[in-house]
Design an enzyme around this catalytic site. Structure first.
Site, PDB file in Angstrom:
ATOM      1  N   CYS A  29       0.576   1.926  -7.826  1.00 49.79           N
ATOM      2  CA  CYS A  29       1.523   2.022  -6.717  1.00 49.79           C
ATOM      3  C   CYS A  29       2.830   2.524  -7.296  1.00 49.79           C
ATOM      4  O   CYS A  29       3.006   2.545  -8.514  1.00 49.79           O
ATOM      5  CB  CYS A  29       1.709   0.658  -6.048  1.00 49.79           C
ATOM      6  SG  CYS A  29       2.472   0.796  -4.399  1.00 49.79           S
ATOM      7  N   CYS A  63       6.000   1.433  -5.834  1.00 49.69           N
ATOM      8  CA  CYS A  63       7.140   0.655  -5.324  1.00 49.69           C
ATOM      9  C   CYS A  63       7.965  -0.028  -6.410  1.00 49.69           C
ATOM     10  O   CYS A  63       9.167  -0.227  -6.244  1.00 49.69           O
ATOM     11  CB  CYS A  63       6.690  -0.349  -4.267  1.00 49.69           C
ATOM     12  SG  CYS A  63       5.479  -1.542  -4.846  1.00 49.69           S
ATOM     13  N   CYS A  66       6.389   2.753  -1.591  1.00 48.66           N
ATOM     14  CA  CYS A  66       5.147   2.896  -2.354  1.00 48.66           C
ATOM     15  C   CYS A  66       4.754   4.350  -2.602  1.00 48.66           C
ATOM     16  O   CYS A  66       3.773   4.624  -3.293  1.00 48.66           O
ATOM     17  CB  CYS A  66       4.015   2.159  -1.635  1.00 48.66           C
ATOM     18  SG  CYS A  66       4.388   0.401  -1.422  1.00 48.66           S
ATOM     19  N   LYS A  86      -4.965  -3.344   3.678  1.00 51.47           N
ATOM     20  CA  LYS A  86      -3.774  -4.044   3.213  1.00 51.47           C
ATOM     21  C   LYS A  86      -2.776  -4.070   4.354  1.00 51.47           C
ATOM     22  O   LYS A  86      -2.348  -3.016   4.839  1.00 51.47           O
ATOM     23  CB  LYS A  86      -3.187  -3.341   1.995  1.00 51.47           C
ATOM     24  CG  LYS A  86      -1.869  -3.970   1.543  1.00 51.47           C
ATOM     25  CD  LYS A  86      -1.351  -3.362   0.260  1.00 51.47           C
ATOM     26  CE  LYS A  86      -0.020  -3.977  -0.111  1.00 51.47           C
ATOM     27  NZ  LYS A  86       0.522  -3.400  -1.345  1.00 51.47           N
ATOM     28  N   ARG A  94       7.451  -9.783  -4.334  1.00 48.62           N
ATOM     29  CA  ARG A  94       8.526  -8.798  -4.418  1.00 48.62           C
ATOM     30  C   ARG A  94       9.666  -9.314  -5.287  1.00 48.62           C
ATOM     31  O   ARG A  94      10.329  -8.534  -5.956  1.00 48.62           O
ATOM     32  CB  ARG A  94       8.995  -8.395  -3.018  1.00 48.62           C
ATOM     33  CG  ARG A  94       7.909  -7.590  -2.295  1.00 48.62           C
ATOM     34  CD  ARG A  94       8.297  -7.185  -0.898  1.00 48.62           C
ATOM     35  NE  ARG A  94       7.143  -6.594  -0.207  1.00 48.62           N
ATOM     36  CZ  ARG A  94       7.126  -6.278   1.080  1.00 48.62           C
ATOM     37  NH1 ARG A  94       8.206  -6.477   1.819  1.00 48.62           N
ATOM     38  NH2 ARG A  94       6.050  -5.759   1.631  1.00 48.62           N
ATOM     39  N   GLU A 135     -10.594   2.016   7.691  1.00 47.03           N
ATOM     40  CA  GLU A 135     -10.018   2.178   6.342  1.00 47.03           C
ATOM     41  C   GLU A 135     -11.088   1.995   5.262  1.00 47.03           C
ATOM     42  O   GLU A 135     -11.145   2.752   4.291  1.00 47.03           O
ATOM     43  CB  GLU A 135      -8.896   1.152   6.112  1.00 47.03           C
ATOM     44  CG  GLU A 135      -7.584   1.473   6.798  1.00 47.03           C
ATOM     45  CD  GLU A 135      -6.745   2.485   6.006  1.00 47.03           C
ATOM     46  OE1 GLU A 135      -7.222   3.025   4.991  1.00 47.03           O
ATOM     47  OE2 GLU A 135      -5.599   2.730   6.430  1.00 47.03           O
ATOM     48  N   LYS A 155      -6.414  -7.754   2.129  1.00 44.61           N
ATOM     49  CA  LYS A 155      -5.206  -8.419   1.640  1.00 44.61           C
ATOM     50  C   LYS A 155      -4.198  -8.534   2.752  1.00 44.61           C
ATOM     51  O   LYS A 155      -3.956  -7.527   3.415  1.00 44.61           O
ATOM     52  CB  LYS A 155      -4.638  -7.571   0.504  1.00 44.61           C
ATOM     53  CG  LYS A 155      -3.300  -8.012  -0.010  1.00 44.61           C
ATOM     54  CD  LYS A 155      -2.806  -7.022  -1.010  1.00 44.61           C
ATOM     55  CE  LYS A 155      -1.443  -7.461  -1.466  1.00 44.61           C
ATOM     56  NZ  LYS A 155      -0.827  -6.482  -2.297  1.00 44.61           N
ATOM     57  N   SER A 164       0.837 -13.830  -2.871  1.00 45.59           N
ATOM     58  CA  SER A 164       1.889 -14.690  -3.404  1.00 45.59           C
ATOM     59  C   SER A 164       2.384 -15.736  -2.408  1.00 45.59           C
ATOM     60  O   SER A 164       2.532 -16.908  -2.747  1.00 45.59           O
ATOM     61  CB  SER A 164       3.049 -13.834  -3.903  1.00 45.59           C
ATOM     62  OG  SER A 164       3.564 -13.018  -2.869  1.00 45.59           O
ATOM     63  N   TYR A 196      -3.350 -16.325  -7.889  1.00 45.45           N
ATOM     64  CA  TYR A 196      -2.417 -16.813  -8.914  1.00 45.45           C
ATOM     65  C   TYR A 196      -2.867 -18.163  -9.451  1.00 45.45           C
ATOM     66  O   TYR A 196      -2.348 -18.636 -10.461  1.00 45.45           O
ATOM     67  CB  TYR A 196      -0.998 -16.895  -8.324  1.00 45.45           C
ATOM     68  CG  TYR A 196      -0.511 -15.533  -7.864  1.00 45.45           C
ATOM     69  CD1 TYR A 196       0.042 -14.644  -8.785  1.00 45.45           C
ATOM     70  CD2 TYR A 196      -0.658 -15.108  -6.547  1.00 45.45           C
ATOM     71  CE1 TYR A 196       0.444 -13.374  -8.399  1.00 45.45           C
ATOM     72  CE2 TYR A 196      -0.261 -13.849  -6.142  1.00 45.45           C
ATOM     73  CZ  TYR A 196       0.287 -12.979  -7.080  1.00 45.45           C
ATOM     74  OH  TYR A 196       0.663 -11.718  -6.702  1.00 45.45           O
TER      75      TYR A 196
END
Ligand code: PBG
Length: 327
Positions: free
Chosen positions: A119, A121, A129, A195, A205, A233, A248, A274, A313
């Site tokens: 990506c 970003c 992005c 996504k 972020r 998609e 996601k 996250s 995570y």
């Protein structure tokens, strides 16, 4: 019917419950996201992601060894840098943060599956992005060659799988073509196919320093109410050569995971993002939830919905808990 049928018979003891359990998560299905920074001996904890730190390549390689020893299936590497410009040049630098991290991990634990986020970003000064056109709008077609270049640089560093998360149209095909032309026909693509433009990316972020400087990502990431569009998609990415697809976020999109599972035979990954992780952590810190059971219930639900691979995570703790529960 009742009273001869009694569902509680099969719930009576832990032994019986284990015997009839329908899905079980394996550590090898888990992928741990990791954040790479430049330097040495650098560990910068991320406030909103307890237990997660930005790591320099040397420390990341050490941690990767522990991850491998925990039986975890792979790692997903994100780069964090202050080397930003309008076109994201540092994203495809051969000595960039991700490239250095991948080389360090592969030198330490060659068997561990290394996936890299593709990506722009975190590398563009505007935080979008893709590249911007004169009007400041993300230009799809202009971004494709750059994304392909990023993927090739990751493959050259030793990545096993590249994971484009930018949501430009046609990027899977452009990346496949770029990899093949550069001699990386064996590098796989895990496409972030569905996504969504989600509020649950907030802590990420902060970790990656990748919030858009103006506007938002709704012009390229999916609108949360849509599910048929997710199927389109996925079908597109599969046709362009994706080896795996992803949904996601995960926990708030279980229906999308299930629908995607129904339309593709490719492995389906789901990213417990996250914000989804941080919610459980924060509530547990206050004593409002039991972290272990809440986390495992969530990750298991993602598997039950149809995910083959769960990006989380909590991978290290979860692998540990799974092992404890299986004895
Ligand atoms: C980069 C990217 C993001 C995430 C993964 N890749 C952030 C975003 O799209 O804004 C989010 C992951 C997470 O929240 O855990 N495009």
């Amino acid at each position: 019917m009742f009273p001869s049928v009694r569902h509680r018979r099969l719930r009576r003891t832990e032994g019986i419950r284990r015997l009839v359990r329908e899905v079980a998560l394996r550590p090898s299905q888990l992928v741990l996201p990791m954040f790479a920074v430049a330097g040495t001996h650098t560990r910068e904890p991320v406030d909103a992601l307890p237990g997660i730190a930005r790591l320099s390549p040397d420390l990341m390689a050490q941690e990767a060894r522990a991850v491998h020893e925990a039986g975890i299936g792979g790692v997903l590497i994100f780069g964090v840098t202050d080397q930003k410009d309008p076109v994201g040049t540092s994203a495809h630098a051969s000595d960039g943060v991700v490239q250095a991290a991948v080389r360090a991990i592969k030198a330490e634990v060659p068997e561990l599956v290394v996936i890299t986020d593709v990506c722009l970003c975190a590398y563009t000064d505007h935080g979008h992005c893709g590249l911007l056109d004169a009007a400041g709008v993300v230009d799809n077609d202009l971004s494709l060659p750059v994304l392909a270049r990023v993927a090739v640089s990751h493959a050259a560093a030793g990545a096993d799988i590249v994971a484009p998360s930018d949501m430009m149209d046609g990027r899977v095909g452009a990346i496949r073509e770029g990899l093949d032309a550069a001699g990386y026909a064996g590098t796989a693509i895990m496409a972030y196919s569905a996504k969504y433009a989600s509020a649950f990316y907030g802590p990420f972020r902060e970790a990656a320093g990748s919030a858009p400087g103006h506007g938002d990502r709704r012009g390229y990431q999916m609108d949360p109410p849509n599910i048929r569009e997710a199927i389109r998609e996925v079908e597109q990415d599969e046709a362009e050569g994706a080896d795996m697809v992803m949904v996601k976020p995960a926990a708030t999109y279980l229906d999308v995971i299930q629908a995607v599972r129904g339309v593709t035979d490719l492995p389906v990954a789901a990213y417990h993002v996250s914000g989804e992780f941080a919610m459980i952590k924060a509530a547990a810190e206050r004593g409002w939830l039991d972290e272990r059971t809440a986390m495992m219930e969530t990750l298991t639900a993602i598997t039950r919905a149809g995910a083959d691979i769960v990006i989380t995570y909590a991978a290290v703790d979860a692998a540990h808990w799974i092992r404890e529960d299986s004895v």
